[in-house]
Design a protein around this motif. Sequence first.
Motif, PDB file in Angstrom:
ATOM      1  N   TYR A  15      48.683  35.833  43.356  1.00  0.00           N
ATOM      2  CA  TYR A  15      48.286  37.282  43.742  1.00  0.00           C
ATOM      3  C   TYR A  15      47.671  37.939  42.555  1.00  0.00           C
ATOM      4  O   TYR A  15      46.360  38.407  42.800  1.00  0.00           O
ATOM      5  CB  TYR A  15      49.452  38.063  44.359  1.00  0.00           C
ATOM      6  N   VAL A  16      48.286  37.966  41.278  1.00  0.00           N
ATOM      7  CA  VAL A  16      47.691  38.497  39.965  1.00  0.00           C
ATOM      8  C   VAL A  16      46.367  37.715  39.875  1.00  0.00           C
ATOM      9  O   VAL A  16      45.109  38.420  39.524  1.00  0.00           O
ATOM     10  CB  VAL A  16      48.496  38.388  39.069  1.00  0.00           C
ATOM     11  N   LEU A  17      46.322  36.467  39.983  1.00  0.00           N
ATOM     12  CA  LEU A  17      44.904  35.934  39.733  1.00  0.00           C
ATOM     13  C   LEU A  17      43.922  36.142  40.729  1.00  0.00           C
ATOM     14  O   LEU A  17      42.718  36.349  40.229  1.00  0.00           O
ATOM     15  CB  LEU A  17      45.153  34.401  39.996  1.00  0.00           C
ATOM     16  N   ALA A  18      44.132  36.377  42.074  1.00  0.00           N
ATOM     17  CA  ALA A  18      43.171  36.649  43.140  1.00  0.00           C
ATOM     18  C   ALA A  18      42.755  38.040  43.064  1.00  0.00           C
ATOM     19  O   ALA A  18      41.655  38.392  43.464  1.00  0.00           O
ATOM     20  CB  ALA A  18      43.847  36.183  44.385  1.00  0.00           C
ATOM     21  N   ARG A  19      43.868  39.020  42.672  1.00  0.00           N
ATOM     22  CA  ARG A  19      43.551  40.486  42.991  1.00  0.00           C
ATOM     23  C   ARG A  19      43.229  41.062  41.668  1.00  0.00           C
ATOM     24  O   ARG A  19      42.756  42.440  41.492  1.00  0.00           O
ATOM     25  CB  ARG A  19      44.662  41.055  43.341  1.00  0.00           C
ATOM     26  N   VAL A  20      43.576  40.477  40.538  1.00  0.00           N
ATOM     27  CA  VAL A  20      43.521  41.167  39.057  1.00  0.00           C
ATOM     28  C   VAL A  20      42.326  40.290  38.274  1.00  0.00           C
ATOM     29  O   VAL A  20      41.256  40.964  38.001  1.00  0.00           O
ATOM     30  CB  VAL A  20      44.741  41.237  38.482  1.00  0.00           C
ATOM     31  N   THR A  21      42.804  39.011  38.048  1.00  0.00           N
ATOM     32  CA  THR A  21      41.796  38.496  37.016  1.00  0.00           C
ATOM     33  C   THR A  21      40.575  38.037  37.455  1.00  0.00           C
ATOM     34  O   THR A  21      39.513  38.376  36.921  1.00  0.00           O
ATOM     35  CB  THR A  21      42.602  36.865  36.472  1.00  0.00           C
ATOM     36  N   LEU A  22      40.437  37.416  38.549  1.00  0.00           N
ATOM     37  CA  LEU A  22      39.238  36.879  39.216  1.00  0.00           C
ATOM     38  C   LEU A  22      38.047  38.040  39.447  1.00  0.00           C
ATOM     39  O   LEU A  22      37.002  37.868  39.256  1.00  0.00           O
ATOM     40  CB  LEU A  22      39.345  36.089  40.466  1.00  0.00           C
ATOM     41  N   PRO A  23      38.786  39.150  40.170  1.00  0.00           N
ATOM     42  CA  PRO A  23      37.752  40.304  40.168  1.00  0.00           C
ATOM     43  C   PRO A  23      37.152  40.931  39.138  1.00  0.00           C
ATOM     44  O   PRO A  23      35.808  41.027  38.955  1.00  0.00           O
ATOM     45  CB  PRO A  23      38.525  41.292  41.078  1.00  0.00           C
ATOM     46  N   LEU A  24      37.821  40.859  37.920  1.00  0.00           N
ATOM     47  CA  LEU A  24      37.524  41.415  36.829  1.00  0.00           C
ATOM     48  C   LEU A  24      36.508  40.502  35.724  1.00  0.00           C
ATOM     49  O   LEU A  24      35.874  40.974  35.143  1.00  0.00           O
ATOM     50  CB  LEU A  24      38.832  41.902  36.016  1.00  0.00           C
TER      51      LEU A  24
END
Length: 287
Positions: free
Chosen positions: A194-203
């Motif tokens: 979830y962190v990868l999809a919602r935080v890392t990749l968008p940023l």
Amino acid sequence: MSVLRRVRPELSWPYLFGLTVLVAIPAVWAVVLAFTDYTGLNDVRFTGLDNFSRLFSDHFFWEALGNSGVYVVISVPLRVAAALTLALLLYRQGTWNAAGRVAVYLPTIIPDIAYALLWAWLLNPFYGPFAAFAAETGLPTPEWLTDPWGARVSIAVMGGLQVGEGFLIALAWRRMIPARLYEAADVEGARPAYVLARVTLPLMAPVLALLALRDVLLALQLNFVPALIITDGGPRRATTYLPTYLYDHAFRHFRLGYASAVALTMLVTTGLILYVQYRLVRRWRLF
């Protein structure tokens, strides 16, 4: 130029001289030659749009353009995905991660000819290590360089694995993401996916779009050396890319005017592709 003058005025003149002599003048001369039948041995004679008419009616040109498109479609996503994945794996401090970062960047500083010769040995169907492994394990030996599609994929994968520069850019961007975002996600009990999809990749989306733009530009130009050294444009012209097509006409057939028309067409084609990409990423509001 104004920045150079504010820092050290004397630095601007050598730069401008080199830019003029090595870039501007050859570029203008290439555009002029595109409208001639110049071979290097005859007088310059203007022929108008004859070179372009012949170019667009040559099925070998369209074949080279299609091969270049296949190369871009395979190598660019591979380069971007590899740069992102390795940056996420190696962004933390540590001895092993530092060694990993060096290993990732090392293939980028190897000369293109040495890199191509290394892969020619790896993919050799008779004494290469991949062929030896297949023989020892009883697996069929893939036709890496003798089958048209095998050669296309092999050359594209070779280019896609040179990710050193893109890796450094993605690594720097990942380290710029504030740690408090991940601390907040951890407090909320968010899963890593979830962190990868919602935080890392968008940023990281803007830098990934930038890398895609850059890699398309590189992919359309830097596939010349491996295609020439390993397959010489074959088998059955499967790895004849636009730079190889240009080289054949310029230095094997001495049709410098026609080769200049090819170079100008490559420039315009690359510009159009980059413009379409830019419009797409603007629509996605990544910049």
